[in-house]
Design a protein around this motif. Structure first.
Motif, PDB file in Angstrom:
ATOM      1  N   SER A  62      14.663 -14.870  -1.821  1.00 23.06           N
ATOM      2  CA  SER A  62      14.487 -15.573  -0.545  1.00 23.06           C
ATOM      3  C   SER A  62      15.634 -16.547  -0.317  1.00 23.06           C
ATOM      4  O   SER A  62      16.170 -17.128  -1.253  1.00 23.06           O
ATOM      5  N   GLU A  82      13.544 -13.052   3.618  1.00 21.65           N
ATOM      6  CA  GLU A  82      13.306 -12.264   2.410  1.00 21.65           C
ATOM      7  C   GLU A  82      14.361 -11.169   2.357  1.00 21.65           C
ATOM      8  O   GLU A  82      14.547 -10.427   3.318  1.00 21.65           O
ATOM      9  N   PHE A  83      15.058 -11.083   1.226  1.00 21.75           N
ATOM     10  CA  PHE A  83      16.114 -10.104   1.071  1.00 21.75           C
ATOM     11  C   PHE A  83      15.781  -9.134  -0.060  1.00 21.75           C
ATOM     12  O   PHE A  83      15.085  -9.478  -1.002  1.00 21.75           O
ATOM     13  N   ASP A  84      16.328  -7.964   0.039  1.00 21.00           N
ATOM     14  CA  ASP A  84      16.159  -6.895  -0.935  1.00 21.00           C
ATOM     15  C   ASP A  84      17.148  -7.108  -2.082  1.00 21.00           C
ATOM     16  O   ASP A  84      18.334  -7.337  -1.850  1.00 21.00           O
ATOM     17  N   ILE A  85      16.665  -7.018  -3.320  1.00 23.07           N
ATOM     18  CA  ILE A  85      17.579  -7.235  -4.440  1.00 23.07           C
ATOM     19  C   ILE A  85      18.538  -6.069  -4.650  1.00 23.07           C
ATOM     20  O   ILE A  85      19.587  -6.233  -5.238  1.00 23.07           O
ATOM     21  N   TYR A  86      18.198  -4.893  -4.170  1.00 22.61           N
ATOM     22  CA  TYR A  86      19.037  -3.727  -4.416  1.00 22.61           C
ATOM     23  C   TYR A  86      20.270  -3.694  -3.531  1.00 22.61           C
ATOM     24  O   TYR A  86      21.350  -3.339  -3.983  1.00 22.61           O
ATOM     25  N   SER A  87      20.138  -4.022  -2.285  1.00 22.99           N
ATOM     26  CA  SER A  87      21.306  -3.958  -1.400  1.00 22.99           C
ATOM     27  C   SER A  87      21.800  -5.340  -0.995  1.00 22.99           C
ATOM     28  O   SER A  87      23.000  -5.601  -1.033  1.00 22.99           O
ATOM     29  N   ASP A  88      20.897  -6.235  -0.623  1.00 24.00           N
ATOM     30  CA  ASP A  88      21.334  -7.562  -0.175  1.00 24.00           C
ATOM     31  C   ASP A  88      21.933  -8.372  -1.318  1.00 24.00           C
ATOM     32  O   ASP A  88      23.011  -8.947  -1.172  1.00 24.00           O
ATOM     33  N   GLN A 132      21.509  -5.166   5.209  1.00 18.01           N
ATOM     34  CA  GLN A 132      20.254  -4.640   5.741  1.00 18.01           C
ATOM     35  C   GLN A 132      20.117  -4.888   7.239  1.00 18.01           C
ATOM     36  O   GLN A 132      19.033  -4.824   7.781  1.00 18.01           O
ATOM     37  N   THR A 153      20.631  -7.732   8.675  1.00 14.13           N
ATOM     38  CA  THR A 153      20.292  -9.129   8.939  1.00 14.13           C
ATOM     39  C   THR A 153      21.444  -9.810   9.662  1.00 14.13           C
ATOM     40  O   THR A 153      21.246 -10.569  10.595  1.00 14.13           O
TER      41      THR A 153
END
Length: 134
Positions: free
Chosen positions: A2, A11-17, A45, A47
């Motif tokens: 986050s 909230e962000f993705d750990i794989y791409s962000d 993503q 954002t």
């Protein structure tokens, strides 16, 4: 993971962000003592957020812009140089420790070693190299 600030909680993705932000962190930390601080861009993503930093006296003003709509998000926030340096160094060091635990093989990779070396040099510039040793 986050990111909280500017009246928002993203909230962000750990794989791409996270994968797109982590490589930038040593350059951001290393640029903090200068007048031209490297921004952080969250864009993988869709954002499309730009977190920018500007020195004003002994403080750093942190701003957030929506790159899609070309508008500011929230009000700029003021922080000390030490606070910003410590927060970014802590974030990067936490990533290192988790990487060593979860995927120790990646820590031997030449690109990872280069990133770690850049991070160490950047944190030394800001006086936080002890964060990497712990």
């Amino acid at each position: 993971f986050s990111v909280v600030g500017f009246g928002q909680n993203w909230e962000f993705d750990i794989y791409s962000d996270l994968a797109s932000v982590i490589p930038e962190i040593p350059e951001v930390i290393g640029s903090l003592p200068t007048q031209e601080i490297y921004p952080i861009v969250f864009s993988s993503q869709g954002t499309d957020l730009l977190i920018s930093f500007k020195h004003i006296g002994n403080n750093i003003i942190i701003s957030c812009n929506d790159l899609i709509n070309d508008q500011k998000i929230g009000s700029p926030e003021k922080a000390t140089f030490e606070g910003v340096s410590r927060a970014l160094s802590s974030f990067a060091c936490s990533f290192l420790k988790i990487s060593e635990t979860v995927h120790p093989q990646i820590c031997g990779d030449k690109y990872f070693q280069s990133w770690r070396s850049s991070l160490l040099n950047a944190t030394k510039l800001c006086g936080f190299e002890e964060a990497l040793d712990s």
